[in-house]
Design an enzyme around this catalytic site. Structure first.
Site, PDB file in Angstrom:
ATOM      1  N   ARG A  10       7.857 -19.315  31.554  1.00 42.46           N
ATOM      2  CA  ARG A  10       6.453 -18.380  30.561  1.00 42.46           C
ATOM      3  C   ARG A  10       5.878 -17.172  31.270  1.00 42.46           C
ATOM      4  O   ARG A  10       5.329 -16.485  30.474  1.00 42.46           O
ATOM      5  CB  ARG A  10       5.635 -19.542  30.102  1.00 42.46           C
ATOM      6  CG  ARG A  10       5.922 -20.687  28.446  1.00 42.46           C
ATOM      7  CD  ARG A  10       5.684 -21.461  29.319  1.00 42.46           C
ATOM      8  NE  ARG A  10       6.127 -22.325  29.826  1.00 42.46           N
ATOM      9  CZ  ARG A  10       7.824 -22.525  30.134  1.00 42.46           C
ATOM     10  NH1 ARG A  10       7.422 -23.145  29.575  1.00 42.46           N
ATOM     11  NH2 ARG A  10       7.959 -23.221  31.657  1.00 42.46           N
ATOM     12  N   THR A  11       5.037 -17.627  31.880  1.00 37.02           N
ATOM     13  CA  THR A  11       4.058 -16.879  32.775  1.00 37.02           C
ATOM     14  C   THR A  11       4.465 -15.333  32.348  1.00 37.02           C
ATOM     15  O   THR A  11       4.073 -14.284  32.389  1.00 37.02           O
ATOM     16  CB  THR A  11       3.057 -17.125  33.713  1.00 37.02           C
ATOM     17  OG1 THR A  11       2.543 -19.078  33.592  1.00 37.02           O
ATOM     18  CG2 THR A  11       2.103 -16.171  34.194  1.00 37.02           C
ATOM     19  N   LYS A  27      11.235  -9.273  54.068  1.00 33.32           N
ATOM     20  CA  LYS A  27      11.635  -8.412  55.650  1.00 33.32           C
ATOM     21  C   LYS A  27       9.998  -9.099  55.633  1.00 33.32           C
ATOM     22  O   LYS A  27       9.958  -8.580  57.570  1.00 33.32           O
ATOM     23  CB  LYS A  27      11.746  -7.218  55.758  1.00 33.32           C
ATOM     24  CG  LYS A  27      12.609  -7.449  54.867  1.00 33.32           C
ATOM     25  CD  LYS A  27      12.981  -5.648  54.726  1.00 33.32           C
ATOM     26  CE  LYS A  27      14.207  -5.112  53.599  1.00 33.32           C
ATOM     27  NZ  LYS A  27      13.920  -3.854  53.601  1.00 33.32           N
ATOM     28  N   ARG A  68       2.158 -13.763  41.194  1.00 32.99           N
ATOM     29  CA  ARG A  68       2.161 -15.128  41.559  1.00 32.99           C
ATOM     30  C   ARG A  68       2.990 -15.107  42.832  1.00 32.99           C
ATOM     31  O   ARG A  68       3.879 -15.081  43.485  1.00 32.99           O
ATOM     32  CB  ARG A  68       3.100 -15.657  40.645  1.00 32.99           C
ATOM     33  CG  ARG A  68       3.783 -17.648  40.375  1.00 32.99           C
ATOM     34  CD  ARG A  68       4.053 -18.277  39.306  1.00 32.99           C
ATOM     35  NE  ARG A  68       2.976 -18.658  38.487  1.00 32.99           N
ATOM     36  CZ  ARG A  68       3.824 -19.357  38.230  1.00 32.99           C
ATOM     37  NH1 ARG A  68       4.713 -20.090  37.879  1.00 32.99           N
ATOM     38  NH2 ARG A  68       2.928 -19.309  36.571  1.00 32.99           N
ATOM     39  N   HIS A  71      -4.831 -21.012  37.981  1.00 35.22           N
ATOM     40  CA  HIS A  71      -3.731 -20.498  36.632  1.00 35.22           C
ATOM     41  C   HIS A  71      -4.400 -19.927  35.902  1.00 35.22           C
ATOM     42  O   HIS A  71      -4.828 -20.572  35.130  1.00 35.22           O
ATOM     43  CB  HIS A  71      -3.068 -21.814  36.564  1.00 35.22           C
ATOM     44  CG  HIS A  71      -1.716 -20.898  36.394  1.00 35.22           C
ATOM     45  ND1 HIS A  71      -1.299 -19.020  35.939  1.00 35.22           N
ATOM     46  CD2 HIS A  71      -0.800 -20.833  36.186  1.00 35.22           C
ATOM     47  CE1 HIS A  71      -0.410 -19.435  35.065  1.00 35.22           C
ATOM     48  NE2 HIS A  71       0.406 -19.865  35.048  1.00 35.22           N
TER      49      HIS A  71
HETATM   50  C1  NCD Z   1       2.712 -23.977  35.159  1.00 39.25           C
HETATM   51  C2  NCD Z   1       2.174 -23.331  36.489  1.00 39.25           C
HETATM   52  O1  NCD Z   1       3.181 -22.559  36.733  1.00 39.25           O
HETATM   53  O2  NCD Z   1       1.153 -23.697  37.206  1.00 39.25           O
HETATM   54  N1  NCD Z   1       2.883 -23.166  33.891  1.00 39.25           N
HETATM   55  C3  NCD Z   1       2.720 -22.450  33.537  1.00 39.25           C
HETATM   56  O3  NCD Z   1       2.365 -20.877  34.185  1.00 39.25           O
HETATM   57  N2  NCD Z   1       3.037 -22.319  32.417  1.00 39.25           N
HETATM   58  C4  NCD Z   1       2.148 -25.577  35.320  1.00 39.25           C
HETATM   59  C5  NCD Z   1       3.855 -26.270  36.010  1.00 39.25           C
HETATM   60  O4  NCD Z   1       4.604 -25.196  36.402  1.00 39.25           O
HETATM   61  O5  NCD Z   1       3.676 -27.400  36.171  1.00 39.25           O
END
Ligand code: NCD
Length: 357
Positions: A51-52, A80, A101, A129
């Site tokens: 999703r993200t 590396k 991320r 997040h």
């Molecule tokens: C979450 C995450 O990655 O922190 N999901 C997301 O970004 N929609 C929650 C999860 O991984 O459980």
């Protein structure tokens, strides 16, 4: 340069304005189709994501921009041994804005310090997040018609669930908010949330072990996955993984207008039979994430046209305390100074991951 590392980087007025922009995008999508023409978003995903990452990419494409990036650490020079700061400097040469991320807590913060373009934290370890919170805020606003005067139940992995931490930080700044924290004892909220946010702001909250007991009082139920990848021992994960399962029977205990959120992915926390309940808002929440990320990209690119030099924040930093969090970015990047700052509660916390040191 303005970045989004913690949801606390934005004022409530800014959050409300992002929500308004997202609602305007929903109402008038054609007005936005070329707003980011010739702009590039870089997505640096050192951890898995559906999703993200894809909602960021869809957001940029729907604004007329383009996307570069990678979706696993193994395909970047991090494999590396390249540092986060160097990676951020390089991406600043190729893109106009970046979303990161990373499994290490504090990594996007380190990137933002080094980059000359806006950096967005798309999830750092079990820490924060903030863009999931943007999705959550728009969802609560659209489903409930307000962001004030709500009892919000957070259920599952409150310790490692980074979405929970950022959501509490955001919602605590709206009036009339009460939290019910539903988790096993081992997965309670970390101290930087209870002390720095709930206790500091005098936010009412109740700690509860039973979902059934909590349900009747809730306006919003935020379910979360037990974060298997953050556990040091699999045995504890196995014991806790099915602590809470929301099913059709339990939904009967909830208010008729309660809404159920989940950042997704779900593992076993919500029965698929609940999906047909009109109160199940988690797929609408995923769509809202795209609109809020569009609003965020627009805001940060607009502000980057006239960058304001960030105020120096190192005044109260100390360098004689060692962070003991093995998941902190400072544990793998040798050149980062061990730095901590004193909070208003008189506790020293690592500047990268906020663990008490
Ligand atoms: C979450 C995450 O990655 O922190 N999901 C997301 O970004 N929609 C929650 C999860 O991984 O459980």
């Amino acid at each position: 340069m303005r970045s989004l590392i913690s949801i606390l980087d934005f004022s409530v007025e800014e959050l409300d304005s992002l929500i308004s922009t997202a609602k305007d995008i929903i109402a008038h999508p054609d007005a936005y189709w070329d707003r980011c023409a010739h702009k590039k978003l870089a997505t640096l995903f050192f951890e898995p994501s559906t999703r993200t990452r894809l909602s960021f990419e869809a957001a940029m494409l729907e604004l007329g921009g383009s996307v570069i990036g990678f979706s696993q650490a193994s395909s970047s020079s991090a494999s590396k041994g390249e540092s986060m700061a160097d990676t951020a400097k390089i991406l600043s040469c190729y893109a106009d804005i970046m979303a990161i991320r990373h499994p290490r807590e504090g990594a996007p913060y380190v990137a933002a310090k080094a980059a000359s373009i806006p950096v967005i934290n798309a999830g750092d370890g079990g820490h924060n997040h903030p863009t999931q919170t943007l999705a959550d805020l728009l969802t609560i606003s659209r489903e409930m018609g307000r962001l004030q005067d709500l009892t919000i139940g957070l259920c599952g992995d409150l310790k490692y669930g980074r979405t929970v931490h950022s959501l509490i930080e955001a919602m605590s700044r709206y009036t009339g908010i009460r939290f019910v924290l539903i988790s096993p004892e081992e997965l309670e909220l970390p101290g930087y949330i209870t002390e720095n946010v709930l206790d500091k702001e005098n936010i009412p909250y109740q700690v509860c072990r039973s979902l059934e007991e909590a349900l009747p009082q809730l306006d919003v139920l935020y379910m979360t996955r037990i974060q298997q990848e953050r556990f040091d021992d699999l045995e504890t994960y196995e014991r806790l993984k099915n602590s809470y399962v929301l099913n059709v029977e339990k939904m009967k205990l909830a208010k008729q207008n309660m809404c159920v959120l989940h950042p997704l992915p779900r593992v076993n926390e919500i029965s698929v039979l609940v999906d047909d309940d009109p109160r199940a808002a988690y797929f609408r929440q995923a769509l809202n994430g795209k609109y809020m990320r569009m609003a965020l990209i627009l805001k940060l690119l607009e502000e980057a046209k006239n960058p304001v030099k960030a105020a120096e924040t190192k005044d109260n930093w100390v360098y004689d305390r060692i962070c003991t969090n093995p998941k902190c970015i400072c544990k793998i990047e040798q050149e980062l100074p061990q730095a901590a700052k004193l909070t208003e509660q008189g506790v020293y916390r690592c500047v990268y991951c906020e663990q008490e040191v």
